[in-house]
Enzyme design. Structure first.
Site, mmCIF file in Angstrom:
data_model
loop_
_atom_site.group_PDB
_atom_site.id
_atom_site.type_symbol
_atom_site.label_atom_id
_atom_site.label_comp_id
_atom_site.label_asym_id
_atom_site.label_seq_id
_atom_site.Cartn_x
_atom_site.Cartn_y
_atom_site.Cartn_z
ATOM 1 C CG ASP A 123 -1.885 1.136 1.412
ATOM 2 O OD1 ASP A 123 -2.390 1.560 0.276
ATOM 3 O OD2 ASP A 123 -1.936 1.849 2.415
ATOM 4 C CG ASP A 159 -3.893 -1.627 2.969
ATOM 5 O OD1 ASP A 159 -3.980 -1.406 1.605
ATOM 6 O OD2 ASP A 159 -3.566 -0.824 3.571
#
Length: 1231
Positions: A453, A876
């Site tokens: 991420d 995530d």
């Protein structure tokens, strides 16, 4: 009104009270080189589709305040959520199914079942089940505890209460558990409370209908987002709650798109269009808003956050998966051994078929009581089959069940040292490394792909204003501010002083220019520049207290950290945003508080890459302020009068971009009467449109954002976490591919890519941004053709060179979430895979949480390469759970990523020591331990096999049952566990200095089929040495089999422990004690087993041969003379069978007498020690010679580095890096 004339104040429309549609308010930070507008818009096609008319077949009808009419058949899911894997009914079968995915468990289950049959019972029935039952029970208890924690979390979540409108039109709200909330019910949420389900806003405590929410649990961002209630429902809230207004909401069916929402609301015969700005998703928290009222549209598993959750997965390490392959090979070897024994036994039985009736240990017929019948005899064929199955039971330890317990203990020890590693401790967040999964430690040493991420993972998510270019003049001499500096700008409000919470470096020259007397042209432009920064945004100022009651802090909250940085910068130069509503702004301009009415706000979208605001200034002029990416702004600037300024600004922008800063261009236009009327008419029409509202607003914005006067440019630093560029460079040097998957816009991801050195100026960008499946197909085909062309050119250049350097041009693939919608889970996935795997870098922008998981699955399901996903937010979680290894960042963005991860740490840079050091060590240790356990047990089994061949294939063994049990438990288990926890082939400093050493795990150099075959060949050779050297030495003596068995036991234990000692890299006191102590413990146990009074051997030794034959005589005489010895076939006396029975029972005792006497005797003879020495020499010299020759003539990277450590002072050598060799050069990652 003449051309160029300003519009009169009376001609201006009232400030907007209901803001225009905000297509995407659940999003990440704004673009790096595009706009830093707070609202990140949805993709163009998605926006256009978000406001089309919904057919009844594709819509969900929600009757506001009437859940009974909404869901009369209770077909819609309730609001209860479930994240647990098991239920009381499914735990046992599902858990056993998952455990028996280990083929070794299936093998031992079959063995235990066979041992229950009377004809095949070799060991006690209970004892054969105990080892497998113990392992299954321990694992089940661990899994049950973990799932109990998930159940407890689910109960806490479902048991929370919400204020729900009572039916009947009373207007009262009653507490109701979350799990009982139904679609259609009206819910009231107070400040700082969580949203129980996906709900459409009806009203808020703010008169303009605005509500502020925090979406940490959804997208990982802590910045406040704005949501809006329609004015029509705001005014009718009492009628709605009182049941006097019929409100029907038609919305799309549940889907995973957290960035879009499409609905129509009918009230009083009027249809209103709803979008993403009107819905609050489950998991968000209401902030800075006293209360908000909404209607539930999606509940439970239909909520977007649950649809984007992939659920908890069961992960197994790569080594453990490969163990299934080796288990099959060991099973094949076992079948071969058992087949050889059974075939030889069948041949022997056939040759002695006529003698079977009177065989001492083989009773073919039963003559007792005058009966002539078969006695447990089924023919030679069945006897051969029984022998085969009995051989399987005797040789069962060929597959070591104790290995799994050893692996768990080793992983526990490895996790302890990871947690205690101070190099993985984050001081800023006071967080230690967490090892949340104990079964995949070794996978950390085999990672090939890293999926990361961006926000909060690579960056700190803290933007800092650095430079400004105003009318081509660079102002980059900012001085570090101090809260005690008198030059810090304060706003006086009554007797209080308000100052910005965040201090920004201010350029002294620019400050003097703004405060200089007189209205110079440069001063006007500078003021307009900072006025644009203060007004062109969606930031909301919040006033917070300090210990000093006379001082307050202005805390700017918004969706984008970029906007926050720009507004803080404007405040630092004297343009302080004090108040914002949907209709006006209050800005303190150098001490003069001014109000600016907001006439229109055009949000950022990925087509325009700009945002703009139209305001009425105090002097009644109407101004348009625009900010956006340079690529979109330079095309709408008025170049006829400002060409020199534009060129100077371009030069400054290039300088800023080269430093990895996020740049924006600021422009302005003063609207005359005609322009204003034209815009206002189109804007009103677009704002009130029911369908296609977003696309119409974009068209209006595009038409007015033209012929702009350039004001300047800004440069913002998105501060990377400490050590991120160095960490990414090290990962790439180690042969890993780093992919960035982010919800940010494309420009943001590209900017961060340059900042963290993931992207370089030499890379060729392949961009895939499409709105249909066919256009995606065409883009992928073109991109594959380009990559193939580059590869062809590279090979030609490579062939023309004499060096080893690669001329392959680096490629970077940049793809957005809209394209992935048309690619993932279609036939285009294969094309994307082909393209992505040849690229050096992949950036995925504007991706939803489940798309992140889809990208990981793209690689995971098509290659054998190990994947690692790292992130910090709830968005995530799916990606972390999908990857082979999931790492959570325990930062400022909630705990969802940490709770779903296998490992958690405080900084991205810790990934380097985690993989390079602990990952390498764990892989090296575990790989060796598994192979060593196979080798150790194979030596023992082959020794027993050779003995069976020399004892008439009777499956008797000279090794005592106690020694057989203790061999895997005590004699050889502890050393391998200690080495698996403590051994280090290389030091930490060496592993970090040479990243390419990590390739050992990627190429599986320490555990592969070749190594397995070699260790099995070594095991066979060493078993031959162990068996035949004592056999040949004592073949002409009177030594009994039990004494030889003890000699073989000692020899095997000494041999395998010395073999282990030869492979130990790092010696310490514990390793010495475990290895040499195990040898001493084995010798003591061999003596103790037959010397202690409470052990069977002691009592067995009291039976001598004389006792045996006297007892036999007494029992024989007890039958009387009538049972004399006769040799007729049908009259065999009972005495003969009593003789055979007594012989079978007591022969063991007689042998024990000789064994006890012999063991003390032979250990005192030189021949005993010569045998051990001969076994060691014959067994180990081939292995030692092979090891020495291999390391000298074909050294691996690890061996070269060890030589450098030991003799070259590797850790203090110069910066010149010594090139490494490898076992498989062709498999190296080509950079």
């Amino acid at each position: 009104m003449a051309h160029g004339e300003r519009p009169a104040l009376s001609d201006l429309p009232r400030p907007i009270s209901d803001p225009p549609l905000r297509p995407d308010l659940i999003s990440l930070s704004a673009s790096a080189v595009a706009s830093t507008s707070g609202s990140r818009a949805e993709e163009p096609d998605r926006l256009g589709a978000s406001h089309k008319e919904l057919p009844d077949a594709d819509a969900r009808l929600v009757f506001v305040g009437d859940p009974g009419r909404t869901d009369p058949r209770l077909s819609l899911p309730g609001n209860a959520v479930r994240t647990a894997k098991y239920s009381p009914l499914t735990f046992l079968p599902r858990n056993l199914f998952e455990q028996f995915r280990r083929l070794a468990y299936v093998y031992f289950l079959v063995i235990a079942v066979l041992n229950q049959l009377p004809q095949l019972a070799v060991f006690g029935r209970g004892a054969s089940l105990l080892p497998l039952a113990f392992v299954l029970l321990v694992t089940a208890v661990k899994d049950a505890y973990e799932d109990w924690r998930r159940h407890r979390s689910d109960r806490a979540e479902n048991g929370r209460t919400a204020a729900v409108l009572e039916p009947g039109g009373s207007g009262e709200f009653r507490p109701l558990r979350w799990k009982d909330v139904r679609v259609g019910e009206v819910i009231k949420v107070l400040a700082d409370e969580s949203i129980p389900c996906d709900m459409v806003l009806l009203a808020t405590s703010d008169l303009t209908g605005v509500a502020y929410v925090q979406t940490i649990n959804l997208d990982g961002e802590s910045n406040l987002k704005t949501r809006y209630a329609k004015q029509e429902t705001m005014f009718r809230l009492p009628d709605i709650t009182g049941g006097r207004a019929a409100v029907v909401l038609r919305c799309e069916r549940p889907n995973r798109n957290i960035y879009g929402f499409n609905a129509n609301l009918e009230i009083d015969g009027k249809s209103l269009s709803l979008g993403p700005s009107n819905i609050i998703l489950r998991g968000c928290e209401l902030k800075n808003t006293v209360w908000a009222v909404g209607v539930a549209v999606y509940t439970g598993n239909d909520t977007k956050v649950m649809l984007n959750s992939s659920g908890a997965s069961s992960k197994r390490s790569r080594l453990e998966t490969h163990m299934n392959r080796e288990t099959l090979f060991l099973s094949a070897i076992l079948v071969m051994l058992c087949s050889a024994v059974s075939v030889c036994s069948g041949i022997w039985l056939t040759n002695h078929e006529d003698e079977l009736e009177l065989m001492q240990f083989f009773r073919k017929r039963d003559y007792s009581a005058g009966n002539d019948k078969n006695y447990n005899y089924y023919g030679i064929a069945m006897q051969v089959f029984f022998i085969f199955l009995m051989a399987v039971i005797v040789f069962q330890i060929m597959i070591p069940i104790s290995l799994y317990i050893s692996m768990e203990l080793v992983r526990l020890g490895q996790a302890y040292f990871m947690i205690r590693d101070t190099n993985l401790y984050d001081e800023s967040s006071n967080s230690r490394f967490q090892c949340r999964a104990l079964n995949i430690n070794e996978d950390l040493g085999q990672i090939k792909y890293v999926f990361s991420d961006k926000t909060g993972t690579l960056t700190e998510n803290k933007m800092e204003f650095r430079f400004a270019s105003i009318r081509g003049v660079d102002y980059s001499e900012g001085k570090d501010p101090s809260p005690y500096n008198s030059n810090i700008y304060h706003v006086v409000v009554g007797d209080q002083f308000w100052r910005p919470k965040m201090l920004v470096k201010a350029d002294p020259e620019l400050v003097r220019l703004l405060k200089s007397e007189g209205e110079t042209e440069e001063g006007k432009h500078a003021r307009d520049f900072f006025l644009a920064l203060a007004a062109c945004n969606t930031i909301v100022p919040l006033i917070v207290g300090t210990p000093d009651p006379k001082q307050k802090l202005i805390n700017y909250q918004g969706e984008s950290p970029d906007e926050q940085a720009l507004v803080y910068a404007a405040a630092a130069y004297g343009f302080v945003l004090i108040e914002r509503t949907s209709g006006y702004l209050v800005i303190d301009v150098l001490g003069d508080r001014q109000r600016f009415n907001v006439l229109g706000l055009h949000e950022f979208d990925s087509d325009r890459k700009r945002m703009s605001v139209i305001i009425v200034c105090p002097n009644n002029t109407v101004r348009l302020f625009v900010k956006g990416a340079d690529s979109s702004m330079f095309g709408v600037l008025e170049k006829s009068i400002d060409l020199d300024v534009i060129r100077a600004t371009e030069t400054n922008l290039h300088s800023y971009s080269s430093m990895g800063l996020r740049t924006l261009v600021i422009g302005m236009r003063e609207l005359n009467a005609n322009d204003f009327k034209e815009w206002h008419s189109a804007y009103e029409k677009a704002s009130t449109a029911l369908y296609g509202r977003a696309s119409l607003l974009r068209a209006v914005a595009t038409s007015v954002e033209d012929h702009l006067q350039i004001l300047g440019a800004s440069a913002i630093e998105d501060k990377l976490q400490q050590g991120v560029p160095e960490a990414i460079e090290s990962l790439r040097q180690a042969g890993m591919k780093v992919w960035v998957l982010t919800g940010d816009k494309q420009e943001t991801a590209i900017s961060i890519g340059y900042s963290c050195k993931l992207l370089t100026s030499e890379m060729t960008h392949i961009v895939v941004n499409n709105n249909s499946k066919e256009s995606c197909r065409k883009s992928l085909e073109d991109a594959i053709a380009i990559s193939s062309k580059f590869a062809t050119i590279s090979s030609r250049v490579q062939n023309s060179r004499t060096g080893n350097g690669s001329a392959k041009p680096p490629l970077a693939l940049i793809i957005d979430g809209t394209s992935l919608v048309h690619i993932l889970e279609t036939e285009l996935e294969e094309e994307l895979f082909r393209l992505a795997t040849v690229c050096d870098v992949v950036l995925c922008c504007r991706v939803a949480p489940l798309q992140k998981a889809g990208i990981v699955a793209l690689i995971k399901n098509r290659t054998e390469d190990m994947t690692l996903a790292i992130g910090d937010g709830a968005n995530d979680v799916s990606m972390i759970q999908m990857a082979d290894v999931g790492v959570g960042i325990s930062g400022q963005e909630g705990r969802q990523a940490v709770m779903a991860s296998d490992f958690a740490m405080g900084q991205f840079r810790f990934l380097v020591p985690l993989l390079f050091v602990h990952g390498h060590w764990s892989y090296q240790r575990m790989a060796y331990m598994i192979l060593y356990n196979f080798y150790r047990n194979a030596v023992f089994v082959f020794v027993m096999f050779w003995y069976v061949l020399y004892t008439g294939y009777t499956l008797t063994t000279a090794i005592t049952e106690w020694s057989s049990v203790l061999y895997s438990v005590l004699y050889t288990a502890l050393p391998t566990i200690v080495v698996g926890i403590l051994d280090k082939d290389l030091s930490r400093m060496t592993l970090l200095k040479y990243p390419k050493l990590y390739g050992t795990g990627q190429r599986e150099e320490r555990y592969n089929l070749k190594f397995f075959i070699l260790i099995m060949m070594d095991a066979i050779w060493q078993s031959l040495a162990v068996f035949f050297i004592p056999y040949l030495a004592y073949r002409d003596t009177t030594i009994d089999g039990s004494s030889l068995g003890d000699l073989w036991t000692l020899a095997v234990v000494i041999l395998v422990n010395i073999h282990l000692a030869m492979d130990v890299f790092c010696w310490n006191l514990i390793t010495h004690l475990s290895i040499w102590g195990s040898i001493v413990a084995t010798a003591l146990c061999v003596i103790v087993i037959n010397s202690m009074w409470f052990l069977p051997g002691y009592w067995y030794s009291s039976f001598t041969c004389l006792h045996y034959y006297v007892l036999f005589l007494l029992i024989s005489l007890s039958f009387g003379p009538s049972q004399g010895v006769r040799c007729e076939k049908k009259n065999t006396p009972k005495c003969l069978y009593v003789y055979m029975l007594i012989h079978k029972i007591f022969v063991k005792f007689a042998d024990t007498t000789f064994y006890i006497r012999a063991i003390y005797h032979i250990m005192g003879t030189p021949l005993f020690w010569l045998c051990l020495l001969g076994i060691f020499a014959a067994g180990m010299i081939p292995y030692f010679a092979t090891k020495a020759l291999t390391e000298y003539f074909m050294p691996s990277d690890i061996q070269i580095s060890r030589e450098l450590e030991n003799f070259g002072n590797c850790n203090e050598s110069s910066n010149t890096e010594i090139p490494m060799s490898t076992f498989s050069q062709t498999q190296r990652f080509i950079q």
